[in-house]
Structure formats: C-alpha cells, structure tokens
Design an enzyme around this catalytic site. Structure first.
Site, PDB file in Angstrom:
ATOM      1  N   CYS A   1       0.851  -1.261  -0.004  1.00  0.00           N
ATOM      2  CA  CYS A   1      -0.042   0.125   0.076  1.00  0.00           C
ATOM      3  C   CYS A   1       0.911   1.342   0.094  1.00  0.00           C
ATOM      4  O   CYS A   1       1.981   1.195   0.181  1.00  0.00           O
ATOM      5  CB  CYS A   1      -0.802   0.045   1.153  1.00  0.00           C
ATOM      6  SG  CYS A   1      -1.777  -1.591   1.337  1.00  0.00           S
TER       7      CYS A   1
ATOM      8  N   GLY B   1      -0.006   0.474  -4.943  1.00  0.00           N
ATOM      9  CA  GLY B   1      -1.346  -0.014  -5.047  1.00  0.00           C
ATOM     10  C   GLY B   1      -2.328   0.533  -6.118  1.00  0.00           C
ATOM     11  O   GLY B   1      -2.561   1.548  -6.329  1.00  0.00           O
TER      12      GLY B   1
ATOM     13  N   ASN C   1       0.206   1.046   5.605  1.00  0.00           N
ATOM     14  CA  ASN C   1       0.915   0.340   4.516  1.00  0.00           C
ATOM     15  C   ASN C   1       1.810  -0.556   5.454  1.00  0.00           C
ATOM     16  O   ASN C   1       2.581  -0.246   6.419  1.00  0.00           O
ATOM     17  CB  ASN C   1       1.762   1.440   4.090  1.00  0.00           C
ATOM     18  CG  ASN C   1       2.894   0.737   3.151  1.00  0.00           C
ATOM     19  OD1 ASN C   1       3.853   1.296   2.982  1.00  0.00           O
ATOM     20  ND2 ASN C   1       2.607  -0.567   2.687  1.00  0.00           N
ATOM     21  N   GLY C   2       1.601  -1.806   5.198  1.00  0.00           N
ATOM     22  CA  GLY C   2       2.330  -3.133   5.890  1.00  0.00           C
ATOM     23  C   GLY C   2       1.418  -4.135   6.209  1.00  0.00           C
ATOM     24  O   GLY C   2       0.304  -4.436   5.673  1.00  0.00           O
TER      25      GLY C   2
ATOM     26  N   CYS D   1      13.015  -2.149   5.009  1.00  0.00           N
ATOM     27  CA  CYS D   1      12.939  -3.312   4.008  1.00  0.00           C
ATOM     28  C   CYS D   1      13.795  -2.827   2.859  1.00  0.00           C
ATOM     29  O   CYS D   1      13.630  -2.009   2.150  1.00  0.00           O
ATOM     30  CB  CYS D   1      11.336  -3.188   3.440  1.00  0.00           C
ATOM     31  SG  CYS D   1      11.308  -3.959   2.044  1.00  0.00           S
TER      32      CYS D   1
ATOM     33  N   TYR E   1      13.069  -2.976  -5.452  1.00  0.00           N
ATOM     34  CA  TYR E   1      11.852  -3.304  -6.417  1.00  0.00           C
ATOM     35  C   TYR E   1      10.954  -2.187  -6.278  1.00  0.00           C
ATOM     36  O   TYR E   1      10.361  -1.435  -7.023  1.00  0.00           O
ATOM     37  CB  TYR E   1      11.165  -4.573  -6.605  1.00  0.00           C
ATOM     38  CG  TYR E   1      10.134  -4.581  -7.284  1.00  0.00           C
ATOM     39  CD1 TYR E   1      10.145  -4.839  -8.577  1.00  0.00           C
ATOM     40  CD2 TYR E   1       8.632  -4.647  -6.528  1.00  0.00           C
ATOM     41  CE1 TYR E   1       8.702  -4.665  -9.511  1.00  0.00           C
ATOM     42  CE2 TYR E   1       7.515  -4.611  -7.380  1.00  0.00           C
ATOM     43  CZ  TYR E   1       7.477  -4.677  -8.619  1.00  0.00           C
ATOM     44  OH  TYR E   1       6.407  -5.027  -9.512  1.00  0.00           O
TER      45      TYR E   1
ATOM     46  N   SER F   1      11.478  -2.167 -13.988  1.00  0.00           N
ATOM     47  CA  SER F   1      12.082  -2.221 -12.743  1.00  0.00           C
ATOM     48  C   SER F   1      13.608  -2.849 -13.041  1.00  0.00           C
ATOM     49  O   SER F   1      14.446  -2.559 -12.226  1.00  0.00           O
ATOM     50  CB  SER F   1      11.481  -3.266 -11.881  1.00  0.00           C
ATOM     51  OG  SER F   1      11.004  -4.539 -12.774  1.00  0.00           O
TER      52      SER F   1
ATOM     53  N   ASP G   1      17.370  -8.165 -14.775  1.00  0.00           N
ATOM     54  CA  ASP G   1      15.966  -7.711 -13.925  1.00  0.00           C
ATOM     55  C   ASP G   1      16.119  -7.698 -12.499  1.00  0.00           C
ATOM     56  O   ASP G   1      17.358  -8.285 -12.040  1.00  0.00           O
ATOM     57  CB  ASP G   1      14.986  -8.963 -14.341  1.00  0.00           C
ATOM     58  CG  ASP G   1      13.516  -8.343 -14.083  1.00  0.00           C
ATOM     59  OD1 ASP G   1      13.252  -7.274 -13.601  1.00  0.00           O
ATOM     60  OD2 ASP G   1      12.481  -9.425 -14.257  1.00  0.00           O
TER      61      ASP G   1
ATOM     62  N   CYS H   1      13.142 -11.994   3.065  1.00  0.00           N
ATOM     63  CA  CYS H   1      12.805 -12.592   1.841  1.00  0.00           C
ATOM     64  C   CYS H   1      14.070 -13.262   1.089  1.00  0.00           C
ATOM     65  O   CYS H   1      13.873 -14.202   0.343  1.00  0.00           O
ATOM     66  CB  CYS H   1      12.110 -11.475   0.690  1.00  0.00           C
ATOM     67  SG  CYS H   1      13.075 -10.245   0.417  1.00  0.00           S
TER      68      CYS H   1
END
Ligand code: AMP
Length: 485
Positions: free
Chosen positions: A15, A41, A116-117, A251, A257, A298, A360, A456
C-alpha cells in the site's frame, strides 16, 4: 495491510499512504499524492477528509485517477485535512469494505487510519477482540487497530493509540486523522517507509515516498524515524518514541523493486542504489556480451549500472507496453503467462546476432524470466545471460510486500543451476548478500545485527510471525514452514 481469513477472501496487500494537514484543498492534494504512489497499490483507493465539523469518506475500486475524477466526489471531500490510501491486492476477492482509510466514531470523536504494511498478530488479536464483543466490519487487519484504540482504558487519543500500537506486531506505517490532529507512525523497526513534508505556508504532509511530495510541490523535511509517532496539530509538531530507540530494519526490497526510482527512501536515492547494485552485479558475475538489456521498467537502473561498469552498450532491447497491469497481479498462471506476452515485446534490431545480458530486479515464480529469455532467443540472440539485481527470493514476506507462498518461489525449490535450466538461460547469476549490502553503502551484512529487513532472501524474520507460527493456545493458523533453505 493484510486481511485476515474472515470469509474465504484472503488478500495480500502492499500500500501507499498520504496525508495533508491544514490546506484549503486538502483532499485534492491527497488525490495527487496518491496518484504519485499508484505503483504501491492499483486495486483500490480512498480518502477521508475533515472540515472542522464532519468526516467525509470516499473509497473506490481501481486507480486513483478514476476514483477521484468526479467534481461531486471532490466537493464532498472538502475540508482542511485529509488522509488517503492506495491498495494493491494480488489475489482473492476484493471488497469495498476493506478499502482504506478505515474510519470509526469513538467516544472521543472520529478516528481514521490508513496503513501500509502487514500486522503479524492480527488474527490472534482479532480472536481476542471478537470474544470481548467487538463487531468487525471488514476482513482487514487494520481494523484491529481501530478496536484496540476504541477499547483502550487509557485517557486521551494519543495514549489510547500508543496502547494499541504496543499490542500490535508487524510492519506498519500509519497515517491517522482525528478532529484536531494528523498522526504519522512507523513501526519500531521502521520496516515500511514514511516521510514528513512541508509546504512553504507550513502545511504538513505525510507520504510513503518523496515522489509524492514532489508532485504537489511540498519540500521533504525528514523521514519519520523507526518507532516514532509524529503528531501534527495547530500547536505544531510533536514527536514521541514510545518504543525506545530500537535499531531500524528498513525493508531492502523497497530499494530493489518496490519504491519509485525518483524517490529518496531511507536517506538514499532509489535510482542510485539500483545503479550501484547493477555495478556490483557486473563485478561479481560479468560475462562477455555485446549488449546489456534491462527487463523494463524495474530492471532499468540496475542495467544502466551494470553496463557502465562492464563497459558494454546498454540498449532498450525489450519494449514494455505501459497500458497492461503488472503481470504479478493476475490471479492464474495461465493469465500471468498471457500477461507477460501482452506486456513486453522484443526490439529485434538490438538483439539479432548478439550475446545478450538481461538484467531484472528479481525472480519470484520465474514466469517473467522464462518468457523474456524465450522472447530474446526468438529475436535472434546468440546467447542469453540473466543477471538479477537481488539475491534469490527464498522466503515469503509477511511484512507488506506481496510474495506468493514459499512453495511457489522458484528459489525455494531450485538451486541456481536448477533455476537456470527452468528459465532456459545460458547463464544465471544473482547479486550476493554482501554485494547487495555494499551497494547500499554498508561494507557487508552484519550477521549479528543486520542493517535491513532482508527476510525474503535470508529467512531472518525480525518481527515475530505470531499468526503464521500459531500460539500454543490456538495452534498454527497457517502452514508452518522451515526457516533455513
Ligand atoms: P516472476 O515472474 O513471478 O518471477 O516475478 C518476477 C517479476 O515480478 C520481476 O520482473 C519483478 O519486477 C516483479 N516483482 C517482483 N516482486 C514483485 C512484487 N512483490 N509485486 C509485484 N511484482 C513483483
């Protein structure tokens, strides 16, 4: 925000949030700010405005430009203060009652919040609140915050809000609105971004990213700090740090990205970071080639950095059609495949007879890479090498970036050679963790105290995943997963 399985509709969401305090045309400015945050979003958008007497809300599915195009809607949102939200839902049914900002009338007056989160203990809290008699209207985890504020035994809005924040776990940047304050909050580790901006006349602004300040001509003041609550009112600005000063874990995927390249995020130019990652990638895994081609959009800054470092020409060998949504949001594999074909086309003269390096930002399921490699081969490339400006995505994110469940992540089930075979490239390389940290201006990842949230890529989750792991009392709510790969 992440929704809880209230019905069958479970959504993962990313978001953008925005707020303006004391401006004659607050809602229109919020609509513009949300427009600049549209990449965060695209599923739905909403604004709640306050005119000194009444709160007005408008929420709609779709893009900001359509949601707020009507003069009638904007006239209804008249007021000097407004907050807004854009939502990105990647699968599952989307329902209007989940669209933010959420609003409730409480004993002290109106309270609106945009988030957001993802909260990682929302289901546990929700069960407790429902047992205590709370009636939930949405399937959104954000609604837990409203009920915690409403049922808090503390006095005053701020103390109630802090009481609520102390009970929630997860990643959250919030903008809240009451009848005399706008409040910006970042979670104790500052996982998601939030900045404070200002107009020349003193009007204050909160935004997920600085690109949303630029669009309305507001100046960047500073980042809201990790664990900080910034209160904007007619008395001025107050800052509270109810969580002490924990070390921030911003993050890292925002830089790779998610954030827009023209934003300054966490004190760094996203564009520059991406170029540095590309240059590191070229140093780590260079291979002889005739041309460097980004996977648009991206992969572009990283490819520019790669090409400059490698001394190989950069060309736009793949052209993107901007009128197709992100492939990632399509619900089925079949449509995702079709989406990639709709979205990218080879620019044949730049490819034919050449050894190509494709750049990428990431590989998630591998769908995009497989299609692009094939497309470049079909356009006559003699060799196709894939270079990825992030380490392999081996773990799902529970903190607000949508990634599919772990079993669908290519890197969770394949080693690098297996991934290379899957995408049918001549070679495949990812940036190393240390290379990524070097590109961020850190000599290397501090394994005792990592400087970013990089779960991640590492499975090192800095915030408890209470709902995912389950408590002894409730048992696991979602399938358990192993931490190390
Ligand atoms: P995939 O095709 O599943 O491997 O997805 C990889 C592509 O999706 C890359 O080109 C990325 O630019 C993009 N991507 C990576 N992470 C996300 C995300 N969380 N949301 C939307 N798109 C993403």
């Amino acid at each position: 925000m992440l929704t809880t399985p209230f019905d069958d509709d479970q959504l993962h969401e990313e978001c953008g949030i925005f707020g303006v305090y004391r401006h004659a045309d607050a809602a229109r400015h919020v609509a513009l700010g949300l427009h600049a945050l549209q990449h965060r979003g695209q599923e739905a958008a909403g604004i709640v405005a306050f005119d000194g007497a009444r709160f007005q809300a408008h929420r709609a599915m779709g893009h900001v430009a359509e949601a707020f195009e009507s003069d009638r809607v904007m006239a209804e949102l008249a007021g000097y203060t407004a907050i807004g939200h854009v939502r990105y839902a990647t699968f599952g049914a989307t329902i209007l009652r989940n669209v933010q900002p959420l609003f409730a009338d409480m004993s002290f007056g109106g309270f609106a919040v945009a988030h957001n989160g993802n909260l990682t203990n929302a289901m546990a809290l929700r069960r407790r609140l429902v047992k205590a008699g709370c009636i939930f209207q949405s399937t959104s985890d954000t609604e837990v915050i409203l009920h915690l504020v409403s049922t808090s035994q503390q006095n005053g809005v701020i103390d109630r809000f802090i009481d609520a924040l102390k009970q929630i776990q997860g990643a959250y940047s919030l903008v809240a609105l009451t009848d005399n304050m706008m409040i910006g909050v970042r979670d104790p580790l500052g996982v998601r971004p939030l900045v404070l901006g200002k107009f020349e006349d003193g009007t204050m602004v909160f935004a997920s990213e600085t690109c949303a300040l630029d669009i309305i001509g507001a100046d960047f003041v500073r980042d809201v700090e990790a664990g900080e609550i910034v209160i904007v009112s007619d008395e001025g600005i107050r800052s509270l740090k109810p969580f002490g000063s924990p070390k921030s874990r911003f993050c890292i995927f925002e830089h790779i990205y998610f954030a827009r390249p023209d934003s300054i995020v966490d004190g760094r130019s996203v564009y520059d970071v991406r170029k540095h990652i590309g240059a590191e990638l070229a140093r780590e895994s260079g291979v002889p080639a005739d041309v460097i081609i980004p996977v648009p959009d991206s992969g572009v800054p990283a490819a520019i950095g790669y090409a400059a470092e490698a001394g190989v020409p950069f060309e736009l060998g793949i052209i993107r059609n901007h009128y197709v949504g992100r492939t990632f949001i399509e619900p089925t594999q079949q449509i995702r495949n079709l989406g990639v074909k709709l979205k990218h086309n080879a620019n044949r003269p730049q490819i034919e007879g050449k050894r190509v390096i494709l750049v990428d930002d990431s590989i998630v399921r591998g769908t995009t890479s497989l299609k692009i490699v094939q497309m470049v081969r079909d356009a006559g490339a003699t060799e196709v090498h894939m270079r990825i400006a992030s380490p392999p995505t081996t773990h799902s994110c529970f903190y607000g970036v949508d990634t599919p469940e772990r079993s669908q992540l290519l890197a969770a089930t394949h080693d690098i050679e297996g991934m290379r075979k899957f995408i049918q490239a001549d070679s495949l390389a990812f940036i190393s963790m240390d290379g990524l940290y070097r590109a961020m201006g850190e000599p290397r990842r501090n394994t005792d105290a990592p400087q970013y949230c990089d779960a991640c890529f590492t499975g090192d989750y800095p915030i408890p995943l209470t709902d995912h792991w389950g408590s002894e009392e409730d048992g696991p709510r979602l399938p358990l997963f192993s931490k190390a790969i």
